[in-house]
Design an enzyme around this catalytic site. Sequence first.
Site, PDB file in Angstrom:
ATOM      1  N   GLY A 168      -1.729  -8.530   0.378  1.00 53.65           N
ATOM      2  CA  GLY A 168      -0.459  -9.201   0.675  1.00 53.65           C
ATOM      3  C   GLY A 168       0.513  -8.162   1.226  1.00 53.65           C
ATOM      4  O   GLY A 168       0.111  -7.127   1.768  1.00 53.65           O
ATOM      5  N   ARG A 169       1.793  -8.445   1.036  1.00 63.73           N
ATOM      6  CA  ARG A 169       2.804  -7.567   1.644  1.00 63.73           C
ATOM      7  C   ARG A 169       2.771  -6.164   1.044  1.00 63.73           C
ATOM      8  O   ARG A 169       2.950  -5.174   1.755  1.00 63.73           O
ATOM      9  CB  ARG A 169       4.188  -8.206   1.496  1.00 63.73           C
ATOM     10  N   ILE A 170       2.507  -6.058  -0.264  1.00 62.89           N
ATOM     11  CA  ILE A 170       2.454  -4.726  -0.874  1.00 62.89           C
ATOM     12  C   ILE A 170       1.174  -4.012  -0.428  1.00 62.89           C
ATOM     13  O   ILE A 170       1.203  -2.833  -0.063  1.00 62.89           O
ATOM     14  CB  ILE A 170       2.551  -4.831  -2.415  1.00 62.89           C
ATOM     15  N   ARG A 193      -8.139 -12.857  -0.723  1.00 59.27           N
ATOM     16  CA  ARG A 193      -8.620 -14.250  -0.765  1.00 59.27           C
ATOM     17  C   ARG A 193      -9.000 -14.721   0.636  1.00 59.27           C
ATOM     18  O   ARG A 193      -9.977 -15.397   0.827  1.00 59.27           O
ATOM     19  CB  ARG A 193      -7.533 -15.170  -1.327  1.00 59.27           C
ATOM     20  N   ILE A 234      -1.645  -1.245  -9.922  1.00 57.10           N
ATOM     21  CA  ILE A 234      -0.185  -1.416  -9.929  1.00 57.10           C
ATOM     22  C   ILE A 234       0.160  -2.906  -9.965  1.00 57.10           C
ATOM     23  O   ILE A 234       1.314  -3.278  -9.732  1.00 57.10           O
ATOM     24  CB  ILE A 234       0.466  -0.799  -8.670  1.00 57.10           C
ATOM     25  N   ARG A 285      -1.242  -6.154 -12.213  1.00 55.27           N
ATOM     26  CA  ARG A 285      -0.994  -6.754 -13.521  1.00 55.27           C
ATOM     27  C   ARG A 285      -2.111  -6.350 -14.469  1.00 55.27           C
ATOM     28  O   ARG A 285      -3.267  -6.221 -14.059  1.00 55.27           O
ATOM     29  CB  ARG A 285      -0.998  -8.285 -13.440  1.00 55.27           C
ATOM     30  N   GLU A 290       0.462  -5.582 -22.498  1.00 61.28           N
ATOM     31  CA  GLU A 290       1.510  -4.580 -22.560  1.00 61.28           C
ATOM     32  C   GLU A 290       2.793  -5.164 -23.174  1.00 61.28           C
ATOM     33  O   GLU A 290       3.020  -6.366 -23.051  1.00 61.28           O
ATOM     34  CB  GLU A 290       1.804  -4.031 -21.153  1.00 61.28           C
ATOM     35  N   HIS A 334       4.547   0.410 -16.387  1.00 62.75           N
ATOM     36  CA  HIS A 334       4.900  -0.711 -15.509  1.00 62.75           C
ATOM     37  C   HIS A 334       6.183  -0.393 -14.720  1.00 62.75           C
ATOM     38  O   HIS A 334       7.191  -1.094 -14.817  1.00 62.75           O
ATOM     39  CB  HIS A 334       5.062  -2.006 -16.325  1.00 62.75           C
ATOM     40  N   ILE A 335       6.097   0.688 -13.929  1.00 60.45           N
ATOM     41  CA  ILE A 335       7.287   1.153 -13.193  1.00 60.45           C
ATOM     42  C   ILE A 335       7.077   1.125 -11.684  1.00 60.45           C
ATOM     43  O   ILE A 335       7.763   1.845 -10.948  1.00 60.45           O
ATOM     44  CB  ILE A 335       7.715   2.569 -13.653  1.00 60.45           C
TER      45      ILE A 335
END
Length: 326
Positions: free
Chosen positions: A155-157, A177, A237, A239, A268, A286-287
């Site tokens: 995706g975008r990231i 996907r 990075i 989930r 978490e 989770h940063i």
Amino acid sequence: MKPKILVTDATFPEIIDYLSHSFEVEHNQADQNYDESALIQKLQDKAGVFAYPTRRFAGPLFAACPQLKAMCNMAVGYNNIDVAAATAAGIMVTNTPDVLNETTADFGWTLMMAAARRISESEHFLRGGRWKRWRFDDFLGVDVHGSTLGIIGMGRIGQAIARRSMGFNMKVVYHNRSRLAPELEHAANNATYLTLEACLRAADHLILALPYSAQSHHLIGEAQLAMMKSTATLVNIARGGIIDDAALITALKAGVIAAAGIDVFENEPAFNPDFLSLTNVVLTTHIGSASTSTRLAMAYCAADNLIAAMAGKRPANLLNPESFQA
Ligand code: GLV
């Protein structure tokens, strides 16, 4: 009278001020960790909620809060919200895409490079007073430049991660996907679309940037780790729950892969304590999106979604358009 909203957790003070122009705000700047019944009680008289992705919103809460109209998550990921149940309850749900793409892509690279070049191990060695003399084989890692970067979730990231590889003379392979349009593949350093298995086998460094869902739960487990190169680095990075953490720990112990960089964990902020006994994993809290300007942009984005929704306008980042009545 201004509509009443709840901000579920502590946030930037300027966001509380910003929201207060439009709403009667109940905030939680003391950052109390409400359980579900306390949250339901706080939401009783609220029309909207500025929500954090650490809180779960599902059917029983919606049933208990029939006056709720909008739930604006301050995150791009929204697996904390049962969107189908929200839609059935007529609640608009929004997220904060785009504003965090570049910062999160930077962080994927940070973890990849830190893991591949054994930054944490070397720092612990130094801090522990064990560095006595320079050795030719101190913390030998794996090169990033000139290697093959695998990306799961383009995706975008994912695309922002791929673009960064141009300066490192890398080849990019990806699994998603669906295959990207040719112009997007071209912009992503001429990324090559592969099956998941082929991507696992080809990557020298593999970054996960896909959403969590029932389909992506434990997408990377023992069998998938076994397909990776023994010199490979794995970075999550996205989930917690996409990787089977117990299987990853076993693989890192046995040298099935060389190293990992993990920012997100199953359950978490609890995490599998066996991670702590490993030296070949870089662990963070989770940063991925945590730069000051990006977290502020995310907060304003969530606030603007809430302001639009409460004003009867369609929020820019509406995830369930069926819930919107113009
Ligand atoms: C953070 O994890 C986000 O989804 O924005």
